[in-house]
Design a protein around this motif. Structure first.
Motif, PDB file in Angstrom:
ATOM      1  N   ARG D  10      34.995 -39.423  15.594  1.00 56.34           N
ATOM      2  CA  ARG D  10      34.948 -38.168  14.844  1.00 56.34           C
ATOM      3  C   ARG D  10      33.571 -37.519  14.899  1.00 56.34           C
ATOM      4  O   ARG D  10      33.429 -36.316  14.679  1.00 56.34           O
ATOM      5  N   ASN D  11      32.559 -38.322  15.174  1.00 53.57           N
ATOM      6  CA  ASN D  11      31.196 -37.777  15.213  1.00 53.57           C
ATOM      7  C   ASN D  11      30.989 -36.764  16.342  1.00 53.57           C
ATOM      8  O   ASN D  11      30.010 -36.030  16.348  1.00 53.57           O
ATOM      9  N   PHE D  12      31.905 -36.767  17.284  1.00 51.41           N
ATOM     10  CA  PHE D  12      31.773 -35.811  18.383  1.00 51.41           C
ATOM     11  C   PHE D  12      32.277 -34.421  17.998  1.00 51.41           C
ATOM     12  O   PHE D  12      32.058 -33.462  18.724  1.00 51.41           O
ATOM     13  N   GLU D  13      32.960 -34.367  16.888  1.00 50.14           N
ATOM     14  CA  GLU D  13      33.466 -33.070  16.426  1.00 50.14           C
ATOM     15  C   GLU D  13      32.329 -32.288  15.770  1.00 50.14           C
ATOM     16  O   GLU D  13      31.797 -32.695  14.742  1.00 50.14           O
ATOM     17  N   LEU D  14      31.932 -31.209  16.363  1.00 48.81           N
ATOM     18  CA  LEU D  14      30.784 -30.446  15.870  1.00 48.81           C
ATOM     19  C   LEU D  14      31.243 -29.276  14.999  1.00 48.81           C
ATOM     20  O   LEU D  14      32.312 -28.712  15.228  1.00 48.81           O
ATOM     21  N   PRO D  15      30.443 -28.917  14.018  1.00 51.81           N
ATOM     22  CA  PRO D  15      30.821 -27.797  13.153  1.00 51.81           C
ATOM     23  C   PRO D  15      30.822 -26.483  13.930  1.00 51.81           C
ATOM     24  O   PRO D  15      30.048 -26.311  14.871  1.00 51.81           O
TER      25      PRO D  15
END
Lengths: 300, 300, 300, 300
Positions: D10-15
């Motif tokens: 999930r950390n690859f999902e950027l705002p």
């Protein structure tokens, strides 16, 4: 020999243009300046040399980039406003952020010996920068109010804190304890009753930070006002320096008292005589007066 | 007095974190260095002092930021590779770009007098920077190959050009005309036949650029190799400097000749003796040899 | 009449290309599907009709976009993997996200009556989508493992929960209380001892979700295997459906048991007969077997 | 069994939040609708059924999302304006783009049979969407003017083109040749002199596109105007439909003739009677009249 077989790596470079038609607010902060100021024995709570060096660097940046219409500095930070129509570097974010940060740093290091002739740099100072976009003038007004209010809050605290330590003989722990939970009024009171310091008479540079702006296209008026002596100019400069009481009023939400006609007239007079150049003042930028007198900041 | 009424302006600051798990390639270029080099009378086609100052600044940046595992410089530009797992400043783009550019600039200005003792800075130098993300090692290899091939192409051209002007008595217009449409081989020939210059024997710094890398975790081997004299170290250093013929072969797409066992053995020996520190070499980084000997560049 | 005086508004449209050379993971979720499933009386804990409709829509999306090499669906969500070299719509993020979401929605609504012949749509369903970039295969493996592990966890909970409610006579509050703090093993036990349900024998669709993949370039083998009956094909399909015990082992970190030679052989045989088409299976995608047999997913 | 070992993906999902305080312009286009309209035998140059279906879908989107204050549609595209203060989905770009596109698609497919009862869908229609940010009202005005001018230009061309083909017996190649280089005036002349068509009397839907807006908070006035008959309402609706001559004047830069007092009065009367609901009109949105009467579009 062909280089073209490798040139495809350029395709990974993605565009980073910033939204057109919005104000760019470029802000720059000293990197680990707490340690830097300790190492180079900055005076507490304020070191005039360091602040003037910051102003110098900011002025160099404004001189180089005409689309910067306003700047505000306090402590180890500086904020620059670029006009919303600017097409500087095609509005590419990294290009603008890095170039402005670089030039500021360059000036800071280059001019260090002028302001600290007896204090050689112990290690390399550096700054970080970023751009925030604002779509409307009111946000720009509030941004600068936010920074200047911050200046006031920090300076009042630091001034009282260091008075307690340097003159009151408290340890830093004790001084923090003394100030815990105090309001502005109480800090004013401590300063005045215990140390004889009238906060509002301290150097406006410390209380208000530094405001850099352009005074433009005034040459045609010069002859009209050539009889004004330089003493008068110096005198009118002080009209830009106001008491923190008004500042606190403003931030507390109360209406600012209407600007007296005389004051405005005096300033206008002075303004008109100025040639196009970058001015540094330590004046209020929360109330309307500063902005009303400089509509050019937002004009395109 | 509350500052909180203005603090909402922070909401306009948007996050700019870079994709995790990808290599960051930070590149930095001199701002208007054509003019800068003219004003400060840089030697043509290469000014060793300027190149060494660039190397010095790059080394300062690498020293400060351990996540930079490799750097390559030529002319007024420098490229830095950050390991893909880096969490520097939470991978915030503006923060990284501005801070690295700032530190490089700081070092460049601070160290200027060391390299140009008789040439005071006429005006402030500045640099711009940007980050490009690469998801795989092969792109990193090709990126650095791209820059070093560029170094070669530019330097061969410039060396021949300035020989024609400085020694051949041509005007710059004539020199450009002479070189128009020529291949590498013909430039080599002009240099050798008309000016007695063997291009491949020129300073490797000019032909290969500067490569900065770390030699790490070798202390445990030190005692084993303590008998190696410093002369041997200097000698082995030259194994890193190769002829441009091989470079041209590589870029032309032909297979690089296999690294001879002896050479690799010698280098390994030397490498092992080095302590953890930043090395500067002027060696080939297009062929595999450099990378095979430094697997740590890509290891996490 | 010129339209050109307004066309400048296009300049506000900024590029949004996604980094080249990275995998795109497009994920789509039902918008407020909790309410949607209630309103349309979906069966608890799983409604086969709804799941098959989701699969149908996903297959339509894969059929239209050949660069999608894998998809996984559970409940009201679907994930699609695009090959890292895809240049679909020049990798423009909004274009890809919106088009894929739109086509999925289109299929979902269009095919609704096929799967819910007696349940007219009460209101319009919609989905939201997003793309996440992953630079390496291992992240893709872990992404799909994450989703399938999620499927397992949710389904085991929901299956036990609804057994307690529908067959055990508990209120939903009681059922949540019964399950609070229980481990997988205990839920298995509740299902088996109280309701006679062997969880591992439930429909693999519910336990594993839906895996859509391409079986390509197999036409040349077709004649060789033309004697295989369709019964055999159906039979081998079950080799793709494995028990959750192995899944739990895998997620718990223990090594998966080596794939038996016979099983792999059977699958390969079947695979070879297939023509290029999109397959739907309900098999494990956490262990290596699935991926080892489909190296094409990551090949370019 | 723990899912947490995979959750790091999930950390690859950027705002992807969009700048606050700016207008969002969401635009949606049919995907390959040239082919789609051929396959489903849309009438040329305009198919009322298709346009009304588009309007229907747009109205469904506006009904669901109250922060959409205006929409404009022509052909297979629709533009939606979201108020600048909207916090819909925390202003996340992919979420907004995908959800709005999805809902529009859902409605388009669901309602297809109502508008095309005798033409089953041959294949799945889809749309793509994107958001463009605009910092000021004037850009919004110009954006909508741009789209409506485009409607006019395209429709005048297409109307003349298809008259030449369908009634004039020209081939499509001949018709293009006939129209090459012609001005608006000449197209009007061809339509009138050769086919007896007064372009300005054609259905305003074709000439002006569809404008969807909200009429709000008018309930308190209802009783005052309850005596107005529905005939009058229909009549006043036509005041919104103006001749293209005025449109052309506007776009050519000439001043629009001042709105007659009577007309404005009539419209105001009508407006006041309306309850809060979404209106569809085919009126001019280039001149000031429409906007002056609906200040709520820009109010916050």
């Amino acid at each position: 020999m062909a280089n073209s077989k490798y040139a495809y790596v350029r395709n990974f470079e993605l565009p980073d243009s910033l939204l057109p038609g919005t104000f760019m607010l470029f802000r720059l902060d000293g990197h680990s300046f707490h340690r830097f100021s300790d190492q180079h024995e900055f005076k507490k709570p304020n070191d005039v040399r360091a602040l003037e060096l910051m102003d110098h660097a900011a002025k160099d940046v404004m001189t180089e980039y005409p689309d910067i219409v306003l700047a505000f500095g306090e402590s180890d930070e500086f904020s620059f406003l670029l006009r919303k129509s600017t097409t500087l570097y095609n509005r590419r974010e990294s290009k603008i952020v890095s170039t402005l940060t670089s030039l500021f740093t360059s000036s800071f290091v280059f001019n260090w010996p002028k302001y600290f002739p007896d204090t050689p740099l112990q290690y390399l100072p550096s700054f970080d920068g970023r751009i925030v976009l604002y779509p409307e003038e009111k946000y720009i007004r509030d941004y600068f109010a936010w920074r200047q209010a911050d200046t006031h809050i920090n300076n009042l605290y630091n001034t009282t804190f260091w008075a307690l330590v340097q003159e009151g003989g408290q340890t830093t722990t004790e001084a923090h304890a003394t100030l815990r939970g105090t309001f502005s009024k109480e800090k004013h009171e401590i300063l005045f009753s215990r140390f004889g310091i009238n906060y509002n008479q301290l150097d406006a540079r410390f209380r208000k930070g530094s405001v850099l702006f352009r005074e433009e296209n005034m040459t045609k008026y010069r002859s009209l006002f050539s009889q004004i002596s330089s003493e008068e100019l110096v005198a009118t400069d002080t009209t830009l320096i106001e008491s923190d009481k008004a500042l606190e009023d403003t931030m507390a939400g109360s209406e600012a008292s209407p600007t007296k006609g005389e004051t405005r007239k005096a300033k206008t007079k002075k303004t008109k005589q100025r040639q196009t150049r970058i001015e540094i003042a330590h004046c209020d930028i929360i109330k309307d007066q500063f902005w009303d007198a400089r509509l050019g900041i937002f004009s395109e």
